[in-house]
Design an enzyme around this catalytic site. Sequence first.
Site, PDB file in Angstrom:
ATOM      1  N   ASP A   1      -5.082  -8.509  -3.114  1.00 31.15           N
ATOM      2  CA  ASP A   1      -5.363  -8.207  -1.713  1.00 31.15           C
ATOM      3  C   ASP A   1      -6.585  -8.944  -1.190  1.00 31.15           C
ATOM      4  O   ASP A   1      -6.534 -10.135  -0.943  1.00 31.15           O
ATOM      5  CB  ASP A   1      -5.489  -6.684  -1.543  1.00 31.15           C
ATOM      6  CG  ASP A   1      -5.393  -6.245  -0.084  1.00 31.15           C
ATOM      7  OD1 ASP A   1      -5.418  -7.111   0.803  1.00 31.15           O
ATOM      8  OD2 ASP A   1      -5.303  -5.045   0.179  1.00 31.15           O
TER       9      ASP A   1
ATOM     10  N   HIS B   1       0.824  -1.219   0.000  1.00 29.16           N
ATOM     11  CA  HIS B   1       0.000   0.000   0.000  1.00 29.16           C
ATOM     12  C   HIS B   1       0.856   1.266   0.000  1.00 29.16           C
ATOM     13  O   HIS B   1       0.916   1.964  -0.997  1.00 29.16           O
ATOM     14  CB  HIS B   1      -1.015   0.022   1.139  1.00 29.16           C
ATOM     15  CG  HIS B   1      -1.906  -1.165   1.195  1.00 29.16           C
ATOM     16  ND1 HIS B   1      -2.695  -1.554   0.121  1.00 29.16           N
ATOM     17  CD2 HIS B   1      -2.137  -2.085   2.187  1.00 29.16           C
ATOM     18  CE1 HIS B   1      -3.372  -2.636   0.450  1.00 29.16           C
ATOM     19  NE2 HIS B   1      -3.046  -3.001   1.686  1.00 29.16           N
TER      20      HIS B   1
END
Length: 457
Positions: free
Chosen positions: A323, A272
């Site tokens: 993810d 991220h």
Amino acid sequence: MPCLLAPSALLPSGWARNVRIDILEDGTIGRVTPDAEPQGDRMERLAGPVVPGMPNVHSHAFQRAMAGLAEKRRDPADSFWTWRERMYRAAHTVGPDDLSAIADYLFIEMLKSGYTTVGEFHYLHNDTDGTPYADPAEMSARLVRAAADTGIGLTMLPVLYMRAGFDGAPLETAQRRFATDEERLLKILESLRWHGRDSANLRVGIAPHSLRAVSVDVLRHIASALPEDTTIHIHVAEQMREVEDCIAATGARPVELLMAEAPVGASWCLIHATHVLHDELADIAASGAVAGLCPITEGNLGDGVFPLPEFLTVGGRYGIGSDSNVTLNPWEELRLLEYGQRLTHGRRCMSLPEDASGSIGGAMYRAALTGGAAALGQPVGVIAEGFRADLAVLDRNRLSQPDAEEDDILDTAIFTGASLPVRDVMVGGIWRVREGYHPQEQAARAAFAATLRKIAA
């Protein structure tokens, strides 16, 4: 030694026509010959353009079980943090057999989309009440088995999860299933290497969950106890609240703290890294670490938009990941990554360094191949001698511009695709998907559906 003939293929030097690709017995690529002549019965002519299969740098397999079930507002301030509570509840419904069924179907979905290897950031280590399994790698080994059974490459990343926040608070009840310490993590690594002893497509690394869950002292110690090139992934700066809590507890921002206190290098992947300043971007780039970007999940959770053009301008590397597995589509990940930049900056064609020009789709696909392969520590992402034969054959009938050539193929596949453009997928020299179909998908889907009904009961 089988060989393939691609009408066109994306090579390190660029696109080439009539490319012969020799596949060696160990599943790696031998000689690659552009402008080759068709010859012999053993040469298989491929039905469309060929690109390297895409690495998926970040997956939580069990979260596939809740895809689409967290889209109801129960709180006017609904956010990542309320979603996390829903995710914790889902995590406590998944047993070992459930995880096997979920992972089998998930990995098939990944293969059909064009992913050929995946990094599993895995933290369901204990039973639902927090009791350790007899084999500390019980759940992790289910993922290793699923990858071997379905044929996807795997970098297994067992998670170190020791505390509930930057202040050192003990784990919450809902987090006890994730609990590990350094000793147990090393046992999991040892067990995983045993479980995967016969797999040529498996790599094993570690994943300190985040600076919330692991102190910098522990992070330094565990990194120093492992070989220097060990693949290490960590969540960092995903949410602004995380940044604020880190500053309150330590006086530094998460990426700032990580770069100052941990031996971050080229074998690291920072997942991220959404909320970063210019100096932090420059430090990540200088370290050689890869930014693991997950635009679909980051959009789904309201995380924010990673400053990609600025990162590229300072020489940063990135890969893409699925993810939470709410959608399995590397083409859409890349499209959303670029569109996020356009919406933020009010300009088009943003995913290049400031002084560069050219195809956005081509640049993004190549960057995600290179960064993803580095982040997973796998010999993939390139159609060249010595690399694993991980290939995706594209279907021109699924492209909105069926006569597109060279990087126009990638621009079309990424920015205009209404369906997955992938026809055939090879991993390690073995065809795993043919004409959009995986031979195990019907049985895997039935088992997946039965598992969902069971855990929802």
